[in-house]
Design a protein around this motif. Sequence first.
Motif, PDB file in Angstrom:
ATOM      1  N   SER A  39       0.870  -1.211   0.120  1.00 39.18           N
ATOM      2  CA  SER A  39      -0.042   0.002   0.063  1.00 39.18           C
ATOM      3  C   SER A  39       0.808   1.261   0.110  1.00 39.18           C
ATOM      4  N   SER A  40       2.075   1.206   0.475  1.00 36.84           N
ATOM      5  CA  SER A  40       2.948   2.125   0.617  1.00 36.84           C
ATOM      6  C   SER A  40       3.674   2.645  -0.569  1.00 36.84           C
ATOM      7  N   LEU A  41       3.564   1.525  -1.708  1.00 33.92           N
ATOM      8  CA  LEU A  41       4.618   1.781  -2.907  1.00 33.92           C
ATOM      9  C   LEU A  41       3.405   2.150  -4.167  1.00 33.92           C
ATOM     10  N   THR A  42       3.710   3.139  -4.814  1.00 36.44           N
ATOM     11  CA  THR A  42       2.994   3.601  -6.055  1.00 36.44           C
ATOM     12  C   THR A  42       4.030   3.335  -7.293  1.00 36.44           C
ATOM     13  N   THR A  43       5.362   2.937  -7.100  1.00 37.07           N
ATOM     14  CA  THR A  43       6.109   2.468  -8.174  1.00 37.07           C
ATOM     15  C   THR A  43       6.086   1.175  -8.397  1.00 37.07           C
ATOM     16  N   PRO A  44       6.202   0.676  -9.471  1.00 39.31           N
ATOM     17  CA  PRO A  44       6.084  -0.898  -9.683  1.00 39.31           C
ATOM     18  C   PRO A  44       7.310  -1.559  -9.183  1.00 39.31           C
ATOM     19  N   ALA A  45       7.241  -2.475  -8.459  1.00 36.39           N
ATOM     20  CA  ALA A  45       8.028  -3.218  -7.588  1.00 36.39           C
ATOM     21  C   ALA A  45       8.008  -4.571  -7.861  1.00 36.39           C
ATOM     22  N   SER A 153       3.407   0.574  10.565  1.00 38.21           N
ATOM     23  CA  SER A 153       3.309   2.127  10.937  1.00 38.21           C
ATOM     24  C   SER A 153       4.715   2.383  11.768  1.00 38.21           C
ATOM     25  N   GLN A 154       5.284   1.717  12.418  1.00 35.15           N
ATOM     26  CA  GLN A 154       6.441   2.106  13.082  1.00 35.15           C
ATOM     27  C   GLN A 154       7.732   2.166  12.110  1.00 35.15           C
ATOM     28  N   ARG A 155       7.678   1.331  11.262  1.00 37.24           N
ATOM     29  CA  ARG A 155       8.876   1.397   9.975  1.00 37.24           C
ATOM     30  C   ARG A 155       8.644   2.708   9.348  1.00 37.24           C
ATOM     31  N   THR A 156       7.269   3.241   8.861  1.00 31.82           N
ATOM     32  CA  THR A 156       7.269   4.419   8.232  1.00 31.82           C
ATOM     33  C   THR A 156       7.510   5.682   9.109  1.00 31.82           C
ATOM     34  N   ALA A 157       7.247   5.387  10.611  1.00 26.85           N
ATOM     35  CA  ALA A 157       7.635   6.765  11.378  1.00 26.85           C
ATOM     36  C   ALA A 157       9.202   6.600  11.672  1.00 26.85           C
ATOM     37  N   ASN A 158       9.787   5.517  11.714  1.00 28.36           N
ATOM     38  CA  ASN A 158      11.228   5.462  11.715  1.00 28.36           C
ATOM     39  C   ASN A 158      11.923   6.195  10.787  1.00 28.36           C
ATOM     40  N   THR A 186       7.614  -4.336   4.626  1.00 33.35           N
ATOM     41  CA  THR A 186       6.288  -3.380   4.338  1.00 33.35           C
ATOM     42  C   THR A 186       6.591  -2.479   3.262  1.00 33.35           C
ATOM     43  N   GLY A 187       7.652  -2.053   2.817  1.00 37.08           N
ATOM     44  CA  GLY A 187       7.671  -1.374   1.522  1.00 37.08           C
ATOM     45  C   GLY A 187       8.159   0.195   1.954  1.00 37.08           C
ATOM     46  N   ALA A 188       8.299   0.269   3.439  1.00 36.82           N
ATOM     47  CA  ALA A 188       8.538   1.733   3.882  1.00 36.82           C
ATOM     48  C   ALA A 188       9.705   2.351   3.314  1.00 36.82           C
ATOM     49  N   THR A 189      10.802   1.488   3.524  1.00 30.13           N
ATOM     50  CA  THR A 189      12.011   2.039   3.076  1.00 30.13           C
ATOM     51  C   THR A 189      12.267   2.385   1.437  1.00 30.13           C
TER      52      THR A 189
END
Length: 214
Positions: A39-45, A153-158, A186-189
């Motif tokens: 959900s965090s990624l809009t770029t093709p992965a 959510s913690q990864r995103t905040a981190n 999660t895709g956060a990085t």
Amino acid sequence: MTFLDLILPRRCAGCDAPDTRWCHHCARTTTTLRSVERSSLTTPAYALAPYAGPARRLVLAYKDNRRELAPILGGGLADGLIRLAEQAPAWADDVWLIPAPSRAAAAAGRGGNHMLRAADHTARELARQGIPAHVAPALRVSGTRDSVGLTPSQRTANLRGAVSVIRRNTPPPGTPTILLDDVVTTGATAAACVRALGEADIPVVAILAFTDTV
């Protein structure tokens, strides 16, 4: 037999088979290019394998200072990019690779950014197959803690505000790039990297990881 083989007997990183760093059986587990949806990624992965079995053991062994495995990850990523290039995207004529950054503490323990080493081997393999490729170590991360055990959510905040662009290492503005990583969780990085690069007018057209969690 090399001196390295004498002091570090060759064992497959995936299954511990003798006389090889990565056996044919384990290599077959990383030949399917999978689409990665987060959900965090809009770029093709994309990823070459699930973060399980031989592929997971290879990634962990590489991160645990088995630097001789860099050509294996790099070669696998190159094969994945060649398959993506068969779709004839604009970047395929001149590939710019940006390795995901490592925390300073992690990089120090591994003798440098492990993904930068892998990206170098990816570029070499692409060049060997006639595809011009460049590596741009254009990202750094600071002020974060180890993400192991963190919730999405913690990864995103981190990572909020922690990834920045090293301007002197970027490709020309507007150049399409590929972000390389060892694992997408999660895709956060990846999302933080894409966002930082986009703000610097460096578009990321695809994310390619060796593995992804399922």
